[in-house]
Scaffold this motif. Structure first.
Motif, PDB file in Angstrom:
ATOM      1  N   SER A 305       0.960  -1.200   0.043  1.00 26.75           N
ATOM      2  CA  SER A 305      -0.040   0.022  -0.073  1.00 26.75           C
ATOM      3  C   SER A 305       0.829   1.159  -0.034  1.00 26.75           C
ATOM      4  CB  SER A 305      -0.986  -0.180   1.123  1.00 26.75           C
ATOM      5  OG  SER A 305       0.040   0.126   2.388  1.00 26.75           O
ATOM      6  N   LEU A 306       0.609   2.250  -0.699  1.00 30.17           N
ATOM      7  CA  LEU A 306       1.480   3.360  -0.881  1.00 30.17           C
ATOM      8  C   LEU A 306       0.892   4.661  -0.973  1.00 30.17           C
ATOM      9  CD1 LEU A 306       2.873   3.828  -4.460  1.00 30.17           C
ATOM     10  CD2 LEU A 306       0.732   2.345  -3.961  1.00 30.17           C
ATOM     11  N   LYS A 307       1.874   5.714  -0.702  1.00 34.07           N
ATOM     12  CA  LYS A 307       1.468   7.264  -0.976  1.00 34.07           C
ATOM     13  C   LYS A 307       2.357   7.928  -1.665  1.00 34.07           C
ATOM     14  CE  LYS A 307      -1.701   8.537   2.914  1.00 34.07           C
ATOM     15  NZ  LYS A 307      -2.559   7.178   2.903  1.00 34.07           N
ATOM     16  N   LYS A 308       2.079   8.906  -2.445  1.00 38.66           N
ATOM     17  CA  LYS A 308       3.016   9.512  -3.213  1.00 38.66           C
ATOM     18  C   LYS A 308       3.868  10.657  -2.260  1.00 38.66           C
ATOM     19  CE  LYS A 308       3.762  12.493  -7.292  1.00 38.66           C
ATOM     20  NZ  LYS A 308       3.123  13.134  -8.368  1.00 38.66           N
ATOM     21  N   ILE A 309       5.041  10.870  -2.570  1.00 43.42           N
ATOM     22  CA  ILE A 309       5.841  11.961  -1.800  1.00 43.42           C
ATOM     23  C   ILE A 309       5.452  13.369  -2.448  1.00 43.42           C
ATOM     24  CG2 ILE A 309       8.096  12.843  -1.126  1.00 43.42           C
ATOM     25  CD1 ILE A 309       8.633   9.781  -0.848  1.00 43.42           C
ATOM     26  N   GLN A 310       4.930  14.084  -1.551  1.00 46.85           N
ATOM     27  CA  GLN A 310       4.315  15.525  -2.367  1.00 46.85           C
ATOM     28  C   GLN A 310       5.634  16.232  -2.962  1.00 46.85           C
ATOM     29  OE1 GLN A 310       3.376  16.700   2.099  1.00 46.85           O
ATOM     30  NE2 GLN A 310       3.876  18.613   1.046  1.00 46.85           N
ATOM     31  N   ARG A 390      -9.138   6.568  -1.081  1.00 46.93           N
ATOM     32  CA  ARG A 390      -8.266   6.737   0.335  1.00 46.93           C
ATOM     33  C   ARG A 390      -7.175   5.989   0.163  1.00 46.93           C
ATOM     34  NH1 ARG A 390     -13.086   7.030   4.990  1.00 46.93           N
ATOM     35  NH2 ARG A 390     -11.195   7.284   6.163  1.00 46.93           N
ATOM     36  N   GLN A 391      -7.189   4.905  -0.451  1.00 46.18           N
ATOM     37  CA  GLN A 391      -6.105   3.883  -0.394  1.00 46.18           C
ATOM     38  C   GLN A 391      -5.634   3.547  -1.705  1.00 46.18           C
ATOM     39  OE1 GLN A 391      -6.376   0.582   2.227  1.00 46.18           O
ATOM     40  NE2 GLN A 391      -4.366   0.211   2.595  1.00 46.18           N
ATOM     41  N   GLN A 392      -4.521   3.399  -2.244  1.00 47.74           N
ATOM     42  CA  GLN A 392      -4.047   2.902  -3.498  1.00 47.74           C
ATOM     43  C   GLN A 392      -2.880   1.935  -3.122  1.00 47.74           C
ATOM     44  OE1 GLN A 392      -3.831   5.583  -6.681  1.00 47.74           O
ATOM     45  NE2 GLN A 392      -4.488   7.171  -5.126  1.00 47.74           N
ATOM     46  N   PHE A 428       7.823   7.735  -3.642  1.00 48.53           N
ATOM     47  CA  PHE A 428       6.583   7.381  -2.976  1.00 48.53           C
ATOM     48  C   PHE A 428       7.125   6.293  -1.606  1.00 48.53           C
ATOM     49  CE2 PHE A 428       7.245   4.018  -6.271  1.00 48.53           C
ATOM     50  CZ  PHE A 428       7.408   2.983  -5.510  1.00 48.53           C
ATOM     51  N   HIS A 429       6.280   6.032  -0.681  1.00 48.61           N
ATOM     52  CA  HIS A 429       6.676   5.231   0.364  1.00 48.61           C
ATOM     53  C   HIS A 429       5.266   4.516   0.677  1.00 48.61           C
ATOM     54  CE1 HIS A 429       4.281   7.272   3.571  1.00 48.61           C
ATOM     55  NE2 HIS A 429       4.517   8.476   2.854  1.00 48.61           N
ATOM     56  N   GLY A 430       5.573   3.306   1.343  1.00 49.78           N
ATOM     57  CA  GLY A 430       4.581   2.500   1.581  1.00 49.78           C
ATOM     58  C   GLY A 430       4.936   1.264   2.552  1.00 49.78           C
ATOM     59  N   VAL A 431       3.933   0.222   2.698  1.00 50.75           N
ATOM     60  CA  VAL A 431       4.208  -0.707   3.614  1.00 50.75           C
ATOM     61  C   VAL A 431       3.978  -2.230   2.686  1.00 50.75           C
ATOM     62  CG1 VAL A 431       3.305  -1.841   5.548  1.00 50.75           C
ATOM     63  CG2 VAL A 431       3.377   0.454   5.604  1.00 50.75           C
TER      64      VAL A 431
END
Length: 576
Positions: A305-310, A390-392, A428-431
């Motif tokens: 699961s991840l989020k882009k770094i702004q 909410r999640q990608q 990006f960072h994730g788990v």
């Protein structure tokens, strides 16, 4: 509450741009250096920069917020390299820190790598102290106002981060620079120690579970064995335990242990320790992991699961390659992004779990406010609001297998970007939620992953055969085997639902059954259209022109929508 250990250890990362004075600061604070402190490596000395993680420590009395009672607080300083090309070493270091010092050269302010360090801190760390270093370089008369100006600037930079309002301390770790005599006393260091004490907290430490240690140095001692120094990420270790070195596929017995030159018989999560085991060649393990035998897995691909770094500029595209840092390894990997089905965009976020029963929508890129597909959605959506999930997630496929614990931190970067360009290379960072250990995961594992693409085909109704069936064209190529589409639902632009019944002739035409029958107005439309056609067919082109001017009859279109799972080897078409 359990009694505190006699010495409570807190790991403090020292991060910042190259030449901001991190190593000088670590040296000014520390009383004890480890075998890996203060640029001990010959290459570091030769180049005058930190090339590796350095470790040292100092102790103070326990501050009041950590409870009464005897005992000491030990700060272990993790001196991270500032050079951009060593970002993977920094990411490795950041995963073991509880508190971060961001060192800023007061004469230069925020620089590219300071920003990258801030990003890593936001991902890996709870608390931060900003250290404005080299205040001795400011002329004495203007020193105070220059410090105040830079402090304001830093407060503004940190406004929209989780470190908003964090302490900012001004120091000169080595007045006069590297060449100055040792008798020059550092400025502001005792104030900094007080601030560090005020920020210290009881990190959650858990001795249970599998032992896992991040090794950052390895050397042999004649007649004793090989020593691995590092920080324990989870679990605990005792004298006599067997530990595995997964990279070398060997298991060794723990002969002795030390924490900063003091022999110990036990160490747990958060401790910095040197473990001596039976001899092996230290060159084979510069850095890596040591663990409870058979507790780590080597994987070829993973779901995260991840989020882009702004601060990363540009889109995150499916099929693009990134440097993927997983645990303490960095390898090249290819990504494929996917999201929940649009109806589930607002579903609660599932922490640390992935549901293989659900359907997921394939994305050409990570969805963010500025991504292409969001722009298209904005145009289609009257409210002008972009709907984002909410999640990608992403499927990562590694170019070579990596060994890592479950649920570990994953960071994707573009480390091949020019290091002199003023741009953040962390994307990006994730788990890591699910690793794939089977080499043949494409056949054995991926078909379980229900990621689909939406397919959309359009054709036209050529004519009505009777009240319950029409002939369609332009939906398929001439050579398409229409048999595989028989039974699929279609919709006419006039509102009727139909089913593809069979092929019709040789040219890709087909018959559609309309179970509820054609509406009278649809029949009128189709009759007018075919009359027009037959007139035109008789060579009366002018009349055809005239009639199309007077009659704005649109052709009746046919829409076929279906889903196809990306990893389905049979390429089945699915309609809800």
């Amino acid at each position: 509450m359990a009694a505190l250990p006699r010495v409570l250890n807190v790991n403090v990362g020292v991060l910042g741009h190259i030449d901001s004075g991190k190593t000088a600061l670590a040296r000014a604070l520390s009383t004890t250096g480890s075998t890996a402190a203060f640029d001990r490596a010959p290459q570091s000395r030769a180049r005058g920069i930190t090339l590796d993680l350095g470790f040292s420590c100092f102790r103070t009395a326990l501050p009041p917020q950590l409870g009464p009672g005897p005992g000491e607080l030990q700060f272990t300083l993790v001196d991270c390299p500032g050079h951009a090309s060593l970002i993977r070493t920094i990411i490795g270091g950041a995963q073991i820190i509880d508190l971060m010092m961001l060192v800023i050269d007061v004469t230069k302010g925020m620089q590219t790598q300071s920003a990258e360090c801030l990003v890593i801190g936001q991902i890996a760390c709870q608390k931060m102290v900003v250290v404005l270093n080299k205040i001795d370089l400011l002329p004495e008369g203007k020193r105070q106002s220059a410090i105040e100006k830079m402090t304001k600037k830093m407060q503004k930079t940190l406004e929209n981060t989780k470190f908003c309002g964090c302490p900012i301390v001004a120091v000169a770790a080595k007045p006069g620079g590297p060449e100055a005599p040792e008798s020059e006393n550092p400025l502001g260091v005792s104030e900094l120690i007080e601030v560090l004490k005020s920020q210290a907290y009881l990190p959650s430490r858990d001795p249970s579970g599998n032992f896992l240690m991040a090794v950052d140095h390895c050397f042999s001692i004649k007649g004793q064995g090989t020593v691995m120094t590092g920080t324990i990420l989870s679990g605990s270790v005792s004298l006599g335990d067997n530990v595995e070195i997964p990279a070398l596929k060997v298991t060794k017995k723990v002969k002795s242990m030390q924490m900063f030159h003091t022999p110990v018989t036990y160490a747990m999560q958060g401790d910095r320790v040197g473990i001596c085991v039976t001899q092996f060649d230290p060159k084979l393990l510069e850095r890596g992991l040591v663990c409870t035998p058979e507790s780590l897995h080597t994987i070829h691909a993973a779901i995260i699961s991840l989020k882009k770094i702004q601060y990363f500029r540009g889109a995150l595209q499916t099929k693009a390659k990134f440097h993927i840092t997983v645990g303490h390894e960095t390898v090249m990997g290819r990504v494929m992004f996917f999201s929940p089905a649009p109806a589930d965009f607002n579903e609660e976020i599932q922490e640390n779990a992935f549901d293989f029963e659900k359907d997921y929508l394939y994305q050409e890129e990570y969805l963010s406010k500025d991504s292409k597909s969001s722009e298209e959605n904005k145009e289609n959506d009257q409210s002008g609001e972009v709907q984002l999930p909410r999640q990608q997630w992403a499927l990562l496929e590694f170019e070579k297998p990596v060994t890592c614990p479950k649920l570990c931190l994953v960071i994707g970067s573009k480390l091949d970007t020019d290091i002199h360009a003023n741009t953040c290379r962390l994307a990006f960072h994730g788990v890591l939620l699910q690793g794939m250990e089977d080499k043949n995961y494409i056949e054995t594992f991926l078909p379980k992953l229900k990621v689909y693409k939406l397919k959309h085909k359009e054709g036209q109704v050529e004519r009505a055969m009777d009240d319950y069936s029409v002939i369609g064209r332009s939906l398929f190529k001439k050579e398409t085997n229409i048999q595989i589409f028989v039974g699929l639902k279609v919709k006419l632009s006039t509102g009727e639902d139909g089913l593809i019944d069979s092929g019709f002739g040789q040219s890709g035409k087909f018959k559609i059954r309309i179970p509820d029958g054609l509406k009278p107005e649809t029949k009128t439309l189709l009759t007018a259209a075919s009359k027009k056609k037959s007139k035109a067919g008789k060579g009366d082109a002018n009349k055809e022109d005239e009639s199309s001017k007077n009659d704005s009859a649109q052709p009746v279109t046919i829409t076929l929508l279906f889903k196809r799972y990306v990893f389905d080897t049979q390429k089945k078409m699915i309609q809800s």
